[in-house]
Design a protein around this motif. Structure first.
Motif, PDB file in Angstrom:
ATOM      1  N   VAL A   1       5.363  -4.919 -20.474  1.00 32.11           N
ATOM      2  CA  VAL A   1       5.051  -4.713 -19.095  1.00 32.11           C
ATOM      3  C   VAL A   1       5.685  -2.964 -19.064  1.00 32.11           C
ATOM      4  CG1 VAL A   1       6.006  -4.883 -16.819  1.00 32.11           C
ATOM      5  CG2 VAL A   1       5.579  -6.888 -18.100  1.00 32.11           C
ATOM      6  N   MET A   2       4.860  -2.468 -18.208  1.00 33.38           N
ATOM      7  CA  MET A   2       5.219  -0.862 -18.145  1.00 33.38           C
ATOM      8  C   MET A   2       6.677  -0.670 -17.474  1.00 33.38           C
ATOM      9  SD  MET A   2       4.411   2.294 -19.042  1.00 33.38           S
ATOM     10  CE  MET A   2       2.552   2.351 -19.469  1.00 33.38           C
ATOM     11  N   PRO A   3       7.384  -0.400 -17.979  1.00 34.56           N
ATOM     12  CA  PRO A   3       9.101  -0.260 -17.292  1.00 34.56           C
ATOM     13  C   PRO A   3       8.848   0.391 -16.048  1.00 34.56           C
ATOM     14  CG  PRO A   3       9.248  -0.006 -19.551  1.00 34.56           C
ATOM     15  CD  PRO A   3       7.726  -0.079 -19.360  1.00 34.56           C
ATOM     16  N   LYS A   4       9.564   0.063 -14.896  1.00 33.96           N
ATOM     17  CA  LYS A   4       9.385   0.981 -13.680  1.00 33.96           C
ATOM     18  C   LYS A   4      10.782   1.577 -13.531  1.00 33.96           C
ATOM     19  CE  LYS A   4       6.424  -2.272 -11.399  1.00 33.96           C
ATOM     20  NZ  LYS A   4       6.335  -3.603 -12.603  1.00 33.96           N
ATOM     21  N   VAL A   5      10.556   2.706 -13.242  1.00 32.23           N
ATOM     22  CA  VAL A   5      12.035   3.685 -13.097  1.00 32.23           C
ATOM     23  C   VAL A   5      12.589   3.224 -11.698  1.00 32.23           C
ATOM     24  CG1 VAL A   5      12.694   6.037 -12.494  1.00 32.23           C
ATOM     25  CG2 VAL A   5      10.439   5.612 -14.209  1.00 32.23           C
TER      26      VAL A   5
ATOM     27  N   LYS B   1      14.378  12.785 -28.185  1.00 33.46           N
ATOM     28  CA  LYS B   1      15.099  11.741 -29.004  1.00 33.46           C
ATOM     29  C   LYS B   1      15.890  10.814 -27.983  1.00 33.46           C
ATOM     30  CE  LYS B   1      16.472   9.114 -32.408  1.00 33.46           C
ATOM     31  NZ  LYS B   1      16.191   7.681 -31.734  1.00 33.46           N
ATOM     32  N   CYS B   2      15.434   9.452 -27.994  1.00 33.97           N
ATOM     33  CA  CYS B   2      15.884   8.748 -26.975  1.00 33.97           C
ATOM     34  C   CYS B   2      16.793   7.692 -27.357  1.00 33.97           C
ATOM     35  CB  CYS B   2      14.810   7.828 -26.113  1.00 33.97           C
ATOM     36  SG  CYS B   2      13.470   8.794 -25.350  1.00 33.97           S
ATOM     37  N   GLU B   3      17.536   6.903 -26.643  1.00 32.51           N
ATOM     38  CA  GLU B   3      18.173   5.806 -27.017  1.00 32.51           C
ATOM     39  C   GLU B   3      18.598   4.778 -25.681  1.00 32.51           C
ATOM     40  OE1 GLU B   3      23.198   4.976 -28.172  1.00 32.51           O
ATOM     41  OE2 GLU B   3      22.507   7.200 -27.471  1.00 32.51           O
ATOM     42  N   VAL B   4      18.340   3.414 -26.085  1.00 27.39           N
ATOM     43  CA  VAL B   4      18.564   2.547 -25.219  1.00 27.39           C
ATOM     44  C   VAL B   4      20.095   2.227 -25.291  1.00 27.39           C
ATOM     45  CG1 VAL B   4      17.948   0.056 -24.813  1.00 27.39           C
ATOM     46  CG2 VAL B   4      16.181   1.505 -25.358  1.00 27.39           C
ATOM     47  N   VAL B   5      20.736   2.522 -24.036  1.00 22.28           N
ATOM     48  CA  VAL B   5      22.073   2.534 -24.182  1.00 22.28           C
ATOM     49  C   VAL B   5      22.496   0.904 -23.605  1.00 22.28           C
ATOM     50  CG1 VAL B   5      24.139   3.375 -22.820  1.00 22.28           C
ATOM     51  CG2 VAL B   5      22.091   4.789 -23.212  1.00 22.28           C
ATOM     52  N   ARG B   6      21.912   0.486 -22.694  1.00 23.92           N
ATOM     53  CA  ARG B   6      22.486  -0.814 -22.403  1.00 23.92           C
ATOM     54  C   ARG B   6      21.111  -1.754 -21.731  1.00 23.92           C
ATOM     55  NH1 ARG B   6      26.871   0.422 -19.239  1.00 23.92           N
ATOM     56  NH2 ARG B   6      25.320   0.718 -17.312  1.00 23.92           N
ATOM     57  N   GLN B   7      20.969  -2.821 -22.195  1.00 20.76           N
ATOM     58  CA  GLN B   7      20.019  -3.924 -21.679  1.00 20.76           C
ATOM     59  C   GLN B   7      20.387  -4.959 -21.016  1.00 20.76           C
ATOM     60  OE1 GLN B   7      17.807  -5.315 -25.036  1.00 20.76           O
ATOM     61  NE2 GLN B   7      16.793  -6.912 -23.738  1.00 20.76           N
ATOM     62  N   GLY B   8      20.121  -5.438 -19.896  1.00 21.28           N
ATOM     63  CA  GLY B   8      20.239  -6.446 -19.314  1.00 21.28           C
ATOM     64  C   GLY B   8      19.137  -7.432 -19.270  1.00 21.28           C
TER      65      GLY B   8
ATOM     66  N   VAL C   1      17.312  -5.129 -16.394  1.00 16.09           N
ATOM     67  CA  VAL C   1      17.209  -3.616 -15.989  1.00 16.09           C
ATOM     68  C   VAL C   1      17.782  -3.030 -17.371  1.00 16.09           C
ATOM     69  CG1 VAL C   1      18.727  -2.059 -14.727  1.00 16.09           C
ATOM     70  CG2 VAL C   1      18.001  -3.920 -13.767  1.00 16.09           C
ATOM     71  N   VAL C   2      17.248  -2.078 -17.818  1.00 15.67           N
ATOM     72  CA  VAL C   2      17.690  -1.282 -19.227  1.00 15.67           C
ATOM     73  C   VAL C   2      18.015   0.255 -18.716  1.00 15.67           C
ATOM     74  CG1 VAL C   2      16.660  -0.265 -21.108  1.00 15.67           C
ATOM     75  CG2 VAL C   2      16.095  -2.328 -20.241  1.00 15.67           C
ATOM     76  N   ASN C   3      19.105   0.732 -19.318  1.00 19.47           N
ATOM     77  CA  ASN C   3      19.628   1.905 -19.274  1.00 19.47           C
ATOM     78  C   ASN C   3      19.216   2.705 -20.526  1.00 19.47           C
ATOM     79  OD1 ASN C   3      22.115   3.865 -19.927  1.00 19.47           O
ATOM     80  ND2 ASN C   3      21.941   3.791 -17.656  1.00 19.47           N
ATOM     81  N   ALA C   4      18.611   4.056 -20.291  1.00 17.56           N
ATOM     82  CA  ALA C   4      18.275   4.821 -21.607  1.00 17.56           C
ATOM     83  C   ALA C   4      18.865   6.132 -21.250  1.00 17.56           C
ATOM     84  CB  ALA C   4      16.700   4.625 -21.632  1.00 17.56           C
TER      85      ALA C   4
ATOM     86  N   HIS D   1      17.526   4.346 -15.340  1.00 15.15           N
ATOM     87  CA  HIS D   1      17.482   2.691 -15.271  1.00 15.15           C
ATOM     88  C   HIS D   1      15.990   2.408 -15.039  1.00 15.15           C
ATOM     89  CE1 HIS D   1      21.774   3.591 -14.335  1.00 15.15           C
ATOM     90  NE2 HIS D   1      21.886   2.279 -15.119  1.00 15.15           N
ATOM     91  N   PHE D   2      15.600   1.328 -16.112  1.00 14.60           N
ATOM     92  CA  PHE D   2      14.381   0.796 -15.683  1.00 14.60           C
ATOM     93  C   PHE D   2      14.265  -0.582 -15.275  1.00 14.60           C
ATOM     94  CE2 PHE D   2      13.988   4.444 -18.639  1.00 14.60           C
ATOM     95  CZ  PHE D   2      12.874   5.055 -18.269  1.00 14.60           C
ATOM     96  N   LEU D   3      13.411  -1.211 -14.396  1.00 16.01           N
ATOM     97  CA  LEU D   3      12.985  -2.473 -14.433  1.00 16.01           C
ATOM     98  C   LEU D   3      12.242  -2.907 -15.269  1.00 16.01           C
ATOM     99  CD1 LEU D   3      13.651  -4.942 -12.485  1.00 16.01           C
ATOM    100  CD2 LEU D   3      11.874  -4.321 -10.892  1.00 16.01           C
ATOM    101  N   ILE D   4      12.215  -3.975 -16.035  1.00 16.23           N
ATOM    102  CA  ILE D   4      11.504  -4.537 -17.171  1.00 16.23           C
ATOM    103  C   ILE D   4      10.836  -5.966 -16.737  1.00 16.23           C
ATOM    104  CG2 ILE D   4      12.362  -2.999 -19.028  1.00 16.23           C
ATOM    105  CD1 ILE D   4      13.979  -5.444 -20.095  1.00 16.23           C
ATOM    106  N   ALA D   5      11.140  -6.419 -15.801  1.00 12.52           N
ATOM    107  CA  ALA D   5      10.661  -7.833 -15.476  1.00 12.52           C
ATOM    108  C   ALA D   5       9.514  -7.585 -14.661  1.00 12.52           C
ATOM    109  CB  ALA D   5      11.700  -8.377 -14.558  1.00 12.52           C
ATOM    110  N   ASP D   6       8.543  -8.934 -14.678  1.00 12.18           N
ATOM    111  CA  ASP D   6       7.507  -8.666 -14.083  1.00 12.18           C
ATOM    112  C   ASP D   6       7.357  -8.572 -12.659  1.00 12.18           C
ATOM    113  OD1 ASP D   6       5.832  -8.777 -16.444  1.00 12.18           O
ATOM    114  OD2 ASP D   6       5.805 -10.779 -16.516  1.00 12.18           O
TER     115      ASP D   6
END
Length: 144
Positions: A84-88, A107-114, A117-120, A139-144
């Protein structure tokens, strides 16, 4: 081709381009990505149409921001194998110095993942990584 199948192909062929090609703005600004071992590196080659201030000359701040946001989106998708395309949810950008008319690297880093929600974070630079032109967090929403 589905987004899920595109991600499978990206991993199989170690090439981010099929994923990048799914986003018209990424194509327009010229975003490129490389998989180097376990790292993803994103590049924005210089292009005249990305100039925002012709007097300096300097890259448009929106182009820098869009480049960094998309780099984080692709990093999240690749790392988490999310179809799924993450939503900002939120995006915070600190401009440190002008982006000159040359290649920009991020250069990116995924800092925290729930679960949803993901923090990058992402850093962009041009000549030396120790001299960034901008830093961003999102923060990105990664759920459908």
């Amino acid at each position: 081709m589905s987004l899920e199948q595109t991600l499978i192909d990206v991993r199989k062929n170690h090439c981010l381009q099929p994923l990048i090609d799914r986003v018209p703005y990424a194509q327009f600004i010229g975003l490129e990505g490389e998989i180097l071992g376990d790292e993803l590196v994103f590049k924005l080659p210089f292009a005249e149409h990305n100039i925002g201030n012709p007097v300096l000359p300097a890259l448009h701040g929106g182009v820098i921001g869009g480049f960094m946001e998309l780099a984080m989106v692709f990093e999240v998708m690749y790392r988490l194998e999310t179809p799924v395309m993450p939503k900002v949810i939120d995006f915070s950008l600190d401009y440190i110095r002008a982006g000159r008319t040359q290649e920009t690297i991020a250069k990116c880093e995924v800092v925290r993942q729930g679960r949803k929600v993901v923090n990058a974070s992402v850093t962009a630079w041009q000549t030396r990584r120790s001299e960034p032109i901008a830093n961003a967090r999102a923060h990105f929403l990664i759920a459908d």
